[in-house]
Design an enzyme around this catalytic site. Structure first.
Site, PDB file in Angstrom:
ATOM      1  N   ASP A 248       1.764   5.290   0.053  1.00 20.03           N
ATOM      2  CA  ASP A 248       1.275   6.525   0.674  1.00 20.03           C
ATOM      3  C   ASP A 248       1.415   7.666  -0.322  1.00 20.03           C
ATOM      4  OD1 ASP A 248       0.289   8.288   2.496  1.00 20.03           O
ATOM      5  OD2 ASP A 248       2.050   8.334   3.779  1.00 20.03           O
TER       6      ASP A 248
ATOM      7  N   LYS B 195       0.868  -1.186   0.000  1.00 16.16           N
ATOM      8  CA  LYS B 195       0.000   0.000   0.000  1.00 16.16           C
ATOM      9  C   LYS B 195       0.899   1.228   0.000  1.00 16.16           C
ATOM     10  CE  LYS B 195      -3.984   2.073   2.281  1.00 16.16           C
ATOM     11  NZ  LYS B 195      -3.480   3.451   2.153  1.00 16.16           N
TER      12      LYS B 195
ATOM     13  N   GLU C 263       2.746   1.863   4.141  1.00 19.12           N
ATOM     14  CA  GLU C 263       1.490   2.008   4.880  1.00 19.12           C
ATOM     15  C   GLU C 263       0.828   0.700   5.247  1.00 19.12           C
ATOM     16  OE1 GLU C 263      -1.338   4.560   2.801  1.00 19.12           O
ATOM     17  OE2 GLU C 263      -1.231   5.812   4.569  1.00 19.12           O
TER      18      GLU C 263
END
Length: 310
Positions: free
Chosen positions: A21, A19, A164
């Site tokens: 950011d 994931k 993240e």
């Protein structure tokens, strides 16, 4: 398509990606060029001129549509949303000339929605990911990151590299444009650490007259530094315990440099002799050196505050 927050799904029917950011972006690429669209369907192409060369990439068959995330990396190589904000909303070519050098951006591509003019919205994740992995993009601003078969391995790697978390994707899922779906699950790593209680800020609402949040510190060499504030996770029973424990530790001057604390907060703060240690969970570190999303876990009376380091 957007991911739903949830626990880590496991099993062979799932794939796992990092994931990032950054800023979600859809790239439409055809013979007329490359256009970048934000998640709320705004054309942001003018803000990122260095990304528009994708239209000339021999690795694509046009028309094509890619889904990804615009990121900028900090000095440690981790995505920094704080740095990226300097690029957001800037459209003046003169400003951009400098910002392109000061805050370089790139795109992490994680899906392909159209290729060679053919829609892939009904194709499975596995089919789309297979095509994505086969692309030989030559544009240095566009990169296809790795996908992982082991979710826990991916989550551990995410935490260790300052990312993240991960997004788990159901391998047989279709792409649902504009919708949030449980076929994509975002999972954030939960980290724990010790912090030194350095002060507290009065609460409001149902916490009026009580502790609202606690200033957390750690040692950086010989200096005690502020690393965040925690208020989440404190129930009324713990607030009563803390009120009794902290009353005897109040001091007149802050135990660390408070220049980063707003003046109004400084005036309201109650400072503490830094002798008590607590444990918090957090999701990572922000660009300003503060804990992200800290949540109270409890006092650690067995920990020497001098051992709590940044």
């Amino acid at each position: 398509m957007m991911a739903a927050l949830g626990p880590m799904p496991s099993g062979p029917s799932w794939s796992y990606e990092m994931k990032w950011d950054g800023i979600r972006v859809i790239a439409e690429v055809d013979a007329d060029g490359c256009r970048l669209w934000s998640r709320n369907s705004r054309d942001v192409s003018a803000g990122y001129p260095e990304l528009l060369g994708l239209a000339n990439d021999a690795g694509l068959r046009l028309p094509a549509v890619l889904d990804g995330e615009i990121v900028t990396l900090d000095e440690n190589g981790a995505p920094s949303f704080g740095l990226l904000q300097r690029r957001m909303h800037v459209r003046d070519p003169r400003q951009l000339t400098q910002l392109i050098k000061q805050v370089p951006v790139s795109v992490r591509v994680f899906d392909v929605l159209r290729f060679d003019g053919k829609s892939l919205l009904e194709a499975t994740y596995d089919a789309r990911r297979g095509l994505l992995d086969s692309l030989e993009l030559t544009d240095p601003f566009w990169e296809v990151p790795q996908a992982y078969a082991d979710g826990e391995e991916a989550l551990e790697l995410s935490a260790s590299t300052g990312l993240e978390g991960v997004v788990a994707k159901r391998r047989k899922s279709r792409y649902l444009s504009g919708k949030r779906s449980s076929d994509w699950v975002k999972v954030k790593p939960v980290l724990t650490r010790d912090v030194i209680l350095c002060g507290w800020h009065p609460g409001e609402g149902n916490r009026e007259g009580k502790i609202g949040s606690l200033y957390c510190g750690a040692y950086d060499g010989d200096d005690l530094v502020l690393i965040g504030k925690v208020g989440s996770g404190l129930d009324f029973a713990m607030l009563e315990i803390l009120s009794a424990e902290l009353a005897a530790l109040e001091i007149d001057t802050p135990p660390f440099d408070v220049t980063s604390v707003p003046a109004t907060d400084r005036r309201a703060a109650h400072w503490l002799d830094p002798l008590l240690v607590a444990e918090v969970t957090y999701s990572g570190w922000a660009a300003d050196g503060r804990l992200r999303h800290p949540v109270w876990r409890g006092l650690r009376l067995d920990i020497d505050p001098q051992s709590v380091t940044r």
